[in-house]
Design an enzyme around this catalytic site. Structure first.
Site, PDB file in Angstrom:
ATOM      1  NE  ARG A  74      -3.509  -0.031   2.816  1.00 47.97           N
ATOM      2  CZ  ARG A  74      -3.987  -0.459   3.993  1.00 47.97           C
ATOM      3  NH1 ARG A  74      -3.604   0.095   5.133  1.00 47.97           N
ATOM      4  NH2 ARG A  74      -4.835  -1.465   4.031  1.00 47.97           N
ATOM      5  NE  ARG A 143      -1.920   2.120   9.600  1.00 50.04           N
ATOM      6  CZ  ARG A 143      -2.736   1.089   9.409  1.00 50.04           C
ATOM      7  NH1 ARG A 143      -3.594   1.076   8.417  1.00 50.04           N
ATOM      8  NH2 ARG A 143      -2.708   0.055  10.240  1.00 50.04           N
ATOM      9  CE  LYS A 207      -5.672  -0.291  11.426  1.00 44.90           C
ATOM     10  NZ  LYS A 207      -6.681  -0.894  10.516  1.00 44.90           N
ATOM     11  CE  LYS A 209      -7.226   3.634   9.383  1.00 43.16           C
ATOM     12  NZ  LYS A 209      -8.329   2.800   8.913  1.00 43.16           N
ATOM     13  CB  CYS A 423     -13.756  -3.340   2.328  1.00 41.64           C
ATOM     14  SG  CYS A 423     -14.471  -4.955   2.679  1.00 41.64           S
ATOM     15  CB  CYS A 429      -9.379  -9.094   3.213  1.00 42.78           C
ATOM     16  SG  CYS A 429      -9.385  -8.585   4.938  1.00 42.78           S
ATOM     17  CB  CYS A 468     -15.013  -8.613   8.577  1.00 44.03           C
ATOM     18  SG  CYS A 468     -13.705  -7.425   8.889  1.00 44.03           S
ATOM     19  CB  CYS A 472     -11.892  -1.584   5.152  1.00 48.31           C
ATOM     20  SG  CYS A 472     -10.913  -2.473   6.379  1.00 48.31           S
TER      21      CYS A 472
HETATM   22 FE1  SRM Z   1      -8.841  -1.567   6.623  1.00 47.44          FE
HETATM   23  C1  SRM Z   1      -7.422  -4.185   8.227  1.00 47.44           C
HETATM   24  C2  SRM Z   1      -8.169  -2.970   3.678  1.00 47.44           C
HETATM   25  C3  SRM Z   1      -9.587   1.354   5.157  1.00 47.44           C
HETATM   26  C4  SRM Z   1     -10.424  -0.545   9.507  1.00 47.44           C
HETATM   27  N1  SRM Z   1      -7.904  -3.263   6.066  1.00 47.44           N
HETATM   28  C5  SRM Z   1      -7.346  -4.207   6.886  1.00 47.44           C
HETATM   29  C6  SRM Z   1      -6.545  -5.244   6.088  1.00 47.44           C
HETATM   30  C7  SRM Z   1      -5.132  -4.773   5.995  1.00 47.44           C
HETATM   31  C8  SRM Z   1      -6.646  -6.689   6.607  1.00 47.44           C
HETATM   32  C9  SRM Z   1      -5.552  -7.145   7.546  1.00 47.44           C
HETATM   33  O1  SRM Z   1      -5.388  -6.567   8.643  1.00 47.44           O
HETATM   34  O2  SRM Z   1      -4.870  -8.076   7.193  1.00 47.44           O
HETATM   35  C10 SRM Z   1      -7.294  -5.116   4.743  1.00 47.44           C
HETATM   36  C11 SRM Z   1      -6.483  -5.524   3.519  1.00 47.44           C
HETATM   37  C12 SRM Z   1      -7.384  -6.107   2.476  1.00 47.44           C
HETATM   38  C13 SRM Z   1      -6.703  -6.383   1.206  1.00 47.44           C
HETATM   39  O3  SRM Z   1      -6.634  -7.571   0.817  1.00 47.44           O
HETATM   40  O4  SRM Z   1      -6.242  -5.470   0.546  1.00 47.44           O
HETATM   41  C14 SRM Z   1      -7.798  -3.690   4.812  1.00 47.44           C
HETATM   42  N2  SRM Z   1      -8.747  -0.905   4.790  1.00 47.44           N
HETATM   43  C15 SRM Z   1      -8.530  -1.658   3.677  1.00 47.44           C
HETATM   44  C16 SRM Z   1      -8.774  -0.871   2.410  1.00 47.44           C
HETATM   45  C17 SRM Z   1      -7.851  -1.244   1.265  1.00 47.44           C
HETATM   46  C18 SRM Z   1     -10.238  -1.050   2.000  1.00 47.44           C
HETATM   47  C19 SRM Z   1     -10.595  -0.644   0.602  1.00 47.44           C
HETATM   48  O5  SRM Z   1     -11.183  -1.484  -0.068  1.00 47.44           O
HETATM   49  O6  SRM Z   1     -10.308   0.480   0.196  1.00 47.44           O
HETATM   50  C20 SRM Z   1      -8.599   0.564   2.962  1.00 47.44           C
HETATM   51  C21 SRM Z   1      -7.178   1.018   2.908  1.00 47.44           C
HETATM   52  C22 SRM Z   1      -7.013   2.386   3.444  1.00 47.44           C
HETATM   53  C23 SRM Z   1      -5.640   2.969   3.269  1.00 47.44           C
HETATM   54  O7  SRM Z   1      -5.290   3.276   2.131  1.00 47.44           O
HETATM   55  O8  SRM Z   1      -4.953   3.139   4.273  1.00 47.44           O
HETATM   56  C24 SRM Z   1      -9.004   0.354   4.413  1.00 47.44           C
HETATM   57  N3  SRM Z   1      -9.752   0.143   7.259  1.00 47.44           N
HETATM   58  C25 SRM Z   1     -10.081   1.184   6.434  1.00 47.44           C
HETATM   59  C26 SRM Z   1     -11.044   2.035   7.081  1.00 47.44           C
HETATM   60  C27 SRM Z   1     -11.683   3.268   6.478  1.00 47.44           C
HETATM   61  C28 SRM Z   1     -10.868   4.500   6.676  1.00 47.44           C
HETATM   62  O9  SRM Z   1      -9.788   4.471   7.265  1.00 47.44           O
HETATM   63  O10 SRM Z   1     -11.330   5.557   6.251  1.00 47.44           O
HETATM   64  C29 SRM Z   1     -11.296   1.477   8.325  1.00 47.44           C
HETATM   65  C30 SRM Z   1     -12.349   1.967   9.353  1.00 47.44           C
HETATM   66  C31 SRM Z   1     -11.964   3.219  10.022  1.00 47.44           C
HETATM   67  C32 SRM Z   1     -11.180   2.945  11.269  1.00 47.44           C
HETATM   68  O11 SRM Z   1      -9.971   2.742  11.143  1.00 47.44           O
HETATM   69  O12 SRM Z   1     -11.785   2.879  12.329  1.00 47.44           O
HETATM   70  C33 SRM Z   1     -10.477   0.296   8.425  1.00 47.44           C
HETATM   71  N4  SRM Z   1      -8.860  -2.218   8.566  1.00 47.44           N
HETATM   72  C34 SRM Z   1      -9.607  -1.680   9.579  1.00 47.44           C
HETATM   73  C35 SRM Z   1      -9.429  -2.496  10.757  1.00 47.44           C
HETATM   74  C36 SRM Z   1     -10.054  -2.257  12.139  1.00 47.44           C
HETATM   75  C37 SRM Z   1      -9.250  -1.301  12.953  1.00 47.44           C
HETATM   76  C38 SRM Z   1      -9.693  -1.214  14.394  1.00 47.44           C
HETATM   77  O13 SRM Z   1      -9.859  -0.099  14.902  1.00 47.44           O
HETATM   78  O14 SRM Z   1      -9.872  -2.268  15.021  1.00 47.44           O
HETATM   79  C39 SRM Z   1      -8.572  -3.556  10.393  1.00 47.44           C
HETATM   80  C40 SRM Z   1      -8.077  -4.715  11.295  1.00 47.44           C
HETATM   81  C41 SRM Z   1      -7.017  -4.298  12.249  1.00 47.44           C
HETATM   82  O15 SRM Z   1      -6.428  -3.228  12.182  1.00 47.44           O
HETATM   83  O16 SRM Z   1      -6.757  -5.133  13.122  1.00 47.44           O
HETATM   84  C42 SRM Z   1      -8.244  -3.354   9.018  1.00 47.44           C
HETATM   85 FE1  SF4 Z   2     -11.021  -7.069   5.161  1.00 43.45          FE
HETATM   86 FE2  SF4 Z   2     -12.909  -6.567   6.920  1.00 43.45          FE
HETATM   87 FE3  SF4 Z   2     -11.424  -4.586   5.977  1.00 43.45          FE
HETATM   88 FE4  SF4 Z   2     -13.175  -5.709   4.409  1.00 43.45          FE
HETATM   89  S1  SF4 Z   2     -13.668  -4.609   6.296  1.00 43.45           S
HETATM   90  S2  SF4 Z   2     -11.034  -5.274   3.877  1.00 43.45           S
HETATM   91  S3  SF4 Z   2     -13.146  -7.813   5.081  1.00 43.45           S
HETATM   92  S4  SF4 Z   2     -10.700  -6.233   7.230  1.00 43.45           S
END
Ligand code: SRM
Ligand code: SF4
Length: 551
Positions: A74, A143, A207, A209, A423, A429, A468, A472
């Protein structure tokens, strides 16, 4: 009572500045496609994730083969803007090393999937040559900083957009491990020169943001970020920012201590110096007070609620040495991107391309490659997973128009589809419980006839899906939210507003496609019969199901 630090805390502090054994994992462990267990955590801080193709797990398990490991990279692109030359480089890197896919994320950057371990170094080196990096794109650090993605509509917008870059640079970790492991391949930096007063050896508990919104647009969903800046502009002057803290979306099914939370606005700052100081110290408060035992409780939102908003603000004001001014008024009235052609204050043109869930399709990829070769525009990624070709002069506009035509890019797309977000989820994922990016397009196609039935086809109802509850695709701030609970099953969320200022709530648990379509038929019917004048679907649903003031 002494508290037990989470395992990841130990990995961070003992990592020798995020190096761990990454060099050995990459150079010596030829028997596996992955890296050593602790390095799986550390590599995230350098913007990379270990993944495997989940579609192929069963077939490989049957053959008693190891998982088919690969990596996702990324990029860090503050504000989401790159040059045409950088796009060309990214295009070529994705063809040469990745699976060819390019994915625009919900945080204005790009992901490449499916890289094999031996391809990591050449990929990072090639990005480095193009002046792009993936430092701190993941991990317990700040991030990618995001900002409303039409930054050039006025001169002020450019000024605001530059904050994203300044904030990102200010909050970068000091360790040079990224260069050492992925570019130079040997230890050449002195640890003593890497002292990091912000992150220390322990980094943040989780993390972090940051987003900057420029009202009336809330395309970044500013309140879902740990820190949200709301730009205050008056008489074409940038006055400063309201600061919101403690936004975050993730929940965990079955864990009632986890919850989505919108940021709380704590005050206004009127200068760059104060803004940067305030942000920096919000991170130090989180560093010092955040929960390091339970990672499900370690985001800033929980620290804010543990200290209380006022308690957090008091601690912050002690550290910054000034008090916040009173919050300035603002309002949001749009969140979607402005598709098609638009002109800015300098009379340059912008073209916003709809990219369904950020997954650039092969025709779009070829079109973008041809545009980049002309070198007449920059490339801007939006928080809605779309792409804007920016800064095109009037003389060059026709060149893009003819490429749009020859590549057959412009399609009839419904208002619902243009307001949809999903997402990645399956197959890459590891946390996905259900499909999202691969399935929402199909569900939208099945909902479109219902919208026609109720003459709602022009209504920009926001619909978001994730595989899930991590959120995201920010489904907790949509009018129709679907959160995966298991294969082909989603929690159906209702009552969010259209502009990201109210969370939705659980309406029905574990719904299958036919249940969702049946419910929607009833709900949309109720909506057209009973809505107030100009009431949005989200407001109607909130009033109908979650307010005392029911119709
Ligand atoms: Fe996310 C984890 C994809 C935005 C909350 N996110 C992941 C992972 C890396 C899975 C992992 O931990 O192994 C996913 C990778 C999937 C893949 O195969 O590519 C993933 N997140 C994404 C993306 C690519 C979704 C998309 O389709 O665009 C976004 C990448 C953003 C970036 O460029 O940095 C993405 N993730 C978000 C958002 C939205 C936002 O930030 O605006 C959230 C919710 C907002 C927040 O953070 O509260 C988000 N992602 C999470 C979480 C839960 C965090 C938490 O507070 O518990 C995880 C899991 C974790 O961190 O343990 C996670
Ligand atoms: Fe993966 Fe859940 Fe984030 Fe979708 S919402 S990319 S399933 S961690």
């Amino acid at each position: 009572m002494s508290k037990k630090l989470s395992q990841i805390e130990k990995i961070k502090t003992q990592s020798d500045g995020l190096r761990g054994t990454l060099i050995q994992s990459i150079e010596l462990d030829n028997h596996t496609g992955t890296v050593r267990t602790d390095d799986e955590t550390l590599i995230k801080f350098h913007g990379m994730y270990v993944q495997d193709n989940r579609d192929r797990r069963d077939e490989r398990a049957l053959k008693k083969l190891d998982k088919l490991y690969s990596f996702m990279i990324r990029l860090r692109i503050p504000g989401g803007v790159i040059t045409a030359t950088q796009w060309l480089a990214t295009h070529e890197i994705s063809e040469q090393y990745g699976t060819g896919t390019l994915k625009i994320t919900t945080r204005q950057t790009l992901q490449l999937h499916g890289l094999l371990k031996h391809q990591l170094r050449p990929t990072i080196k090639a990005f480095n040559t193009a002046k792009l990096d993936s430092i701190a794109a993941c991990g317990d650090v700040n991030r990618n900083v995001i900002v409303s993605s039409h930054p050039q509509v006025s001169a002020i917008h450019r000024q605001v957009y530059e904050y994203a870059d300044k904030i990102s640079t200010l909050l970068l970790p000091k360790t040079q491990a990224y260069y050492e492991v992925f570019i130079d391949g040997e230890k050449i930096y002195e640890r003593s020169a890497e002292a990091d007063p912000l992150y220390e050896e322990r980094y943040l508990p989780r993390k972090f943001k940051i987003a900057i919104a420029i009202p009336p647009t809330n395309d970044v969903d500013v309140f879902t970020n740990d820190v949200g800046l709301i730009t205050i502009i008056e008489n074409n002057q940038l006055l400063g920012f309201n600061i919101a803290i403690g936004g975050g979306l993730a929940t965990t099914h079955g864990n009632p201590n986890t919850y989505a939370r919108l940021g709380s606005i704590i005050g206004f700052v009127d200068s760059e110096e104060k803004t940067l100081k305030a942000i920096y110290e919000i991170l130090t408060v989180q560093r010092d007070f955040g929960n390091r035992e339970d990672r499900k409780q370690s985001r800033l939102k929980y620290t804010v609620d543990t200290l209380t908003v006022q308690g957090f603000k008091n601690e912050l004001e002690k550290r910054i040495g000034f008090t916040f001014d009173e919050v300035r008024s603002f309002s949001f009235s749009e969140r979607n991107d402005r598709y098609g052609w638009e002109r800015n204050h300098q009379k340059n043109w912008f073209y916003t391309l709809f990219v369904e869930h950020g997954a650039i399709n092969p025709e779009q990829k070829q079109f973008l490659f041809e545009v980049a070769k002309l070198g007449i525009s920059n490339f801007i990624f939006s928080g809605n997973q779309n792409l804007i070709l920016g800064e095109i002069s009037s003389t060059n506009k026709s060149k893009v128009e003819s490429l749009l035509l020859s590549h057959n890019i412009e399609k009839e797309i419904s208002a619902l589809r243009k307001s949809s977000m999903a997402c990645v989820a399956l197959p890459t994922c590891p946390l996905a419980l259900a499909e999202a990016q691969r399935y929402l397009p199909e569900l939208v196609t099945k909902i479109e006839p219902l919208l026609q039935k109720y003459k709602l086809e022009k209504d920009e109802i926001s619909i978001r899906m994730t595989g899930c509850p991590n959120g995201c695709g920010r489904p907790y701030v949509s009018e129709l939210g679907f959160i995966g609970t298991g294969p082909n099953q989603y929690n159906f969320m209702l009552g969010g507003d259209r502009y990201g200022e109210r969370l939705n709530k659980l309406y029905k648990e574990k719904q299958t496609e036919s249940q969702i379509l049946e419910e929607l038929d009833i709900l949309l019917g109720e909506f057209v019969s009973n809505k107030y004048h100009d009431e949005t679907f989200g407001d109607f649903a909130n009033r109908s199901f979650f307010n005392d003031n029911k119709f």
